[in-house]
Every structure is written in structure tokens, then in C-alpha cells.
Design an enzyme around this catalytic site. Sequence first.
Site, PDB file in Angstrom:
ATOM      1  N   ASP A 108       0.647  -1.482  -0.114  1.00  0.00           N
ATOM      2  CA  ASP A 108       0.106  -0.091  -0.066  1.00  0.00           C
ATOM      3  C   ASP A 108       0.932   1.372   0.093  1.00  0.00           C
ATOM      4  O   ASP A 108       2.240   1.386   0.086  1.00  0.00           O
ATOM      5  CB  ASP A 108      -1.064   0.235   1.054  1.00  0.00           C
ATOM      6  CG  ASP A 108      -0.403  -0.623   2.416  1.00  0.00           C
ATOM      7  OD1 ASP A 108       1.056  -0.436   2.604  1.00  0.00           O
ATOM      8  OD2 ASP A 108      -1.106  -0.956   3.252  1.00  0.00           O
ATOM      9  N   ASN A 168      -7.704  -3.194  14.189  1.00  0.00           N
ATOM     10  CA  ASN A 168      -9.065  -3.585  13.447  1.00  0.00           C
ATOM     11  C   ASN A 168      -9.310  -4.699  12.805  1.00  0.00           C
ATOM     12  O   ASN A 168     -10.196  -4.676  12.142  1.00  0.00           O
ATOM     13  CB  ASN A 168      -9.438  -2.074  13.120  1.00  0.00           C
ATOM     14  CG  ASN A 168      -8.907  -1.756  11.847  1.00  0.00           C
ATOM     15  OD1 ASN A 168      -7.740  -2.330  11.356  1.00  0.00           O
ATOM     16  ND2 ASN A 168      -9.261  -0.800  11.262  1.00  0.00           N
ATOM     17  N   HIS A 217      -7.310  -5.044   9.701  1.00  0.00           N
ATOM     18  CA  HIS A 217      -6.920  -4.662   8.444  1.00  0.00           C
ATOM     19  C   HIS A 217      -5.681  -5.489   8.009  1.00  0.00           C
ATOM     20  O   HIS A 217      -4.685  -5.674   8.874  1.00  0.00           O
ATOM     21  CB  HIS A 217      -7.128  -3.232   7.962  1.00  0.00           C
ATOM     22  CG  HIS A 217      -5.751  -2.453   8.671  1.00  0.00           C
ATOM     23  ND1 HIS A 217      -5.831  -1.294   8.940  1.00  0.00           N
ATOM     24  CD2 HIS A 217      -4.456  -3.027   8.878  1.00  0.00           C
ATOM     25  CE1 HIS A 217      -4.662  -0.591   9.284  1.00  0.00           C
ATOM     26  NE2 HIS A 217      -3.710  -1.671   9.364  1.00  0.00           N
ATOM     27  N   GLU A 244      -9.787  -2.173   5.145  1.00  0.00           N
ATOM     28  CA  GLU A 244     -10.250  -1.985   6.394  1.00  0.00           C
ATOM     29  C   GLU A 244     -11.546  -2.809   6.453  1.00  0.00           C
ATOM     30  O   GLU A 244     -11.884  -3.436   5.649  1.00  0.00           O
ATOM     31  CB  GLU A 244     -10.713  -0.309   6.362  1.00  0.00           C
ATOM     32  CG  GLU A 244      -9.664   0.730   6.197  1.00  0.00           C
ATOM     33  CD  GLU A 244      -8.649   0.489   7.727  1.00  0.00           C
ATOM     34  OE1 GLU A 244      -8.601  -0.220   8.200  1.00  0.00           O
ATOM     35  OE2 GLU A 244      -8.381   1.750   7.872  1.00  0.00           O
TER      36      GLU A 244
HETATM   37  C1  F6R Z   1       1.537  -1.501   6.235  1.00  0.00           C
HETATM   38  C2  F6R Z   1      -0.040  -2.259   6.283  1.00  0.00           C
HETATM   39  C3  F6R Z   1      -0.711  -2.206   7.336  1.00  0.00           C
HETATM   40  C4  F6R Z   1       0.140  -2.612   8.706  1.00  0.00           C
HETATM   41  C5  F6R Z   1      -0.564  -2.891   9.939  1.00  0.00           C
HETATM   42  C6  F6R Z   1       0.237  -3.240  11.216  1.00  0.00           C
HETATM   43  O1  F6R Z   1       1.967  -1.432   4.788  1.00  0.00           O
HETATM   44  O2  F6R Z   1      -0.181  -2.637   5.213  1.00  0.00           O
HETATM   45  O3  F6R Z   1      -1.563  -3.130   7.367  1.00  0.00           O
HETATM   46  O4  F6R Z   1       0.923  -3.910   8.480  1.00  0.00           O
HETATM   47  O5  F6R Z   1      -1.278  -1.453  10.093  1.00  0.00           O
HETATM   48  O6  F6R Z   1       1.020  -1.771  11.383  1.00  0.00           O
HETATM   49  P1  F6R Z   1       2.223  -1.887  12.510  1.00  0.00           P
HETATM   50  O7  F6R Z   1       3.061  -3.116  12.085  1.00  0.00           O
HETATM   51  O8  F6R Z   1       2.855  -0.640  12.487  1.00  0.00           O
HETATM   52  O9  F6R Z   1       1.358  -2.415  13.698  1.00  0.00           O
END
Ligand code: F6R
Length: 259
Positions: free
Chosen positions: A67, A136, A138, A143
Site C-alpha cells: 500500500d 481493527n 486490516h 479496512e
Molecule cells: C502496512 C500495512 C498495514 C500494517 C498494519 C500493522 O504496509 O499494510 O496493514 O501492516 O497496520 O502496522 P504496524 O506493524 O505498524 O502495527
Amino acid sequence: MRVIILQSKLEASNFAANIIGKCISDKEKAVLGLATGGSTILTYEALIKKYKQKQISFKSVTTFNLDEYVGLSPNHPQSYRHYMNNQFFDHIDINYKNVFIPECFDDDYLATCEKYESTIKRRGGIDIQLLGIGTNGHIGFNEPTSSLNSRTRVKTLTQSTIENNSRFFKENETQPSLAITMGIGTIMEAKQILLLGIGQHKSKAIAEVIEGPVTSFFPGTVLQQHKNAIVVVDKHAASDLKLYDYYIHTEEMNQKYMC
Ligand code: F6R
């Protein structure tokens, strides 16, 4: 789904790096799906170490990031391009022509997303997709309520994601509320999926991903339907698992009989 519970975040990250490293050594032109965020930093560090010790080379590796924020320039310190260069790409021998991030520079989001999908296909599909998990549920920026068949597209971020990620932005700095993300369908086409769960604050999300019902309301649960998904967690992130002892026992059996 294989569940690996390890004592520390370092052990979990090294485990993930070993799997990725093996894929790179085994396959002539490995294609990696990559994630940003806090969970993956130590895995990138471990991979950089392997490169510096000449155990692996990234010369023939292609990468696709999950992303990117909409509206940040590539050199913005919070853009995922910047994160990847800083944390990983600038320290290895990857050819930047083989690095793909879903960025849009001309406002034609549809074309950008379609091109991203077709480039993944042209490169032979993703061999290993590295994932973190949002509190959450994702994966990528899919989401809650994202279609389980979704493809790369623009998504509106939830308030909880914006709040979780606000720690990376300076006070008063504009934080994007839109992102381009690979879809859940896109992620599920990866040949192998490696989800990393690090820290106590991920324990509820990890329990849901592994033991909850499959639902678009908690997108990570879809990984239960992938035929080669591994969830690697430290003991803190594993602490809400109901079948904790069973996963430990299963892995002991795996080590004994499958290796
Ligand atoms: C990042 C992504 C997100 C993260 C997720 C966890 O490229 O796609 O899905 O993997 O938000 O983030 P952290 O590792 O910062 O807790």
C-alpha cells in the site's frame, strides 16, 4: 494455517527473515510482497544482515508493496516509498526498477491500480507476502467490511487506523485519509503468506485472525482460507490465543516429524 509462537520479537522477526531468505535462495527470480509499519522493521534488519553476510542477494528479486498513502510525495518522510528505501532497499543490492509501490502521480487512480495488478501477474505472481495486522483486523489497508475478493484500489482509512498511524506524523502535519492498497483477493493469490504479530497490543487481533470466524468485518480472518499461511507471533501477541498450548505442541510435532 501454521501458528508459530516465539519468545521475543527478535526471534519472531528472525524466523520470518529465514523463510523469506530461503525463498530468495531457492527461486531464481523471487517475487516478494512487502509491508511497512512497526511489525516488519526487525525482519528487514535481519534480511539486511543476511545480505551483508553474503548469504542472499536481491539482484534478481522483485518486490511489490501492499500500500501507499494518497497525496504524499515519494520523498515525504511518512510515504511508504520513503519508509521502504530507508528501512530496507537502500541497504541491499536490489535493482530499483524491480521495486513496485502502488503510487499514483497523475490522478488516474483506476489506471494505476489496474497496472499494479497486471504488473504483479506479469512478474509471475507473489511468492511470499509479508503482512502485519491492524488492531481493527486490516491487512494492507483493507479496512473492516472490505470485500474478501477485492483488488488493488483506493480505500478510505478508518478513524482507528488514522489514529494508530498518527504517531508517525508530526503535530499539525496533514495526515492522509486515503490510500491505495492491494485488495484482499490480490493478497490471497500470493503463493505463501507470512503474517507477523508483535507485541501485547496485537494479542486480540491475532486471536481473532487465528480463532475467530471468517468475516470481512475482520479482514485478517480470511487468511484461514489460504492454503499456505503462516502466522508468526511473539509470546505477547499470542497471549489471547485460546489454543496456545496446542499451537506450541503442533509446532513441536512439526519440528520432530517434518524437518
Ligand atoms: C502496512 C500495512 C498495514 C500494517 C498494519 C500493522 O504496509 O499494510 O496493514 O501492516 O497496520 O502496522 P504496524 O506493524 O505498524 O502495527
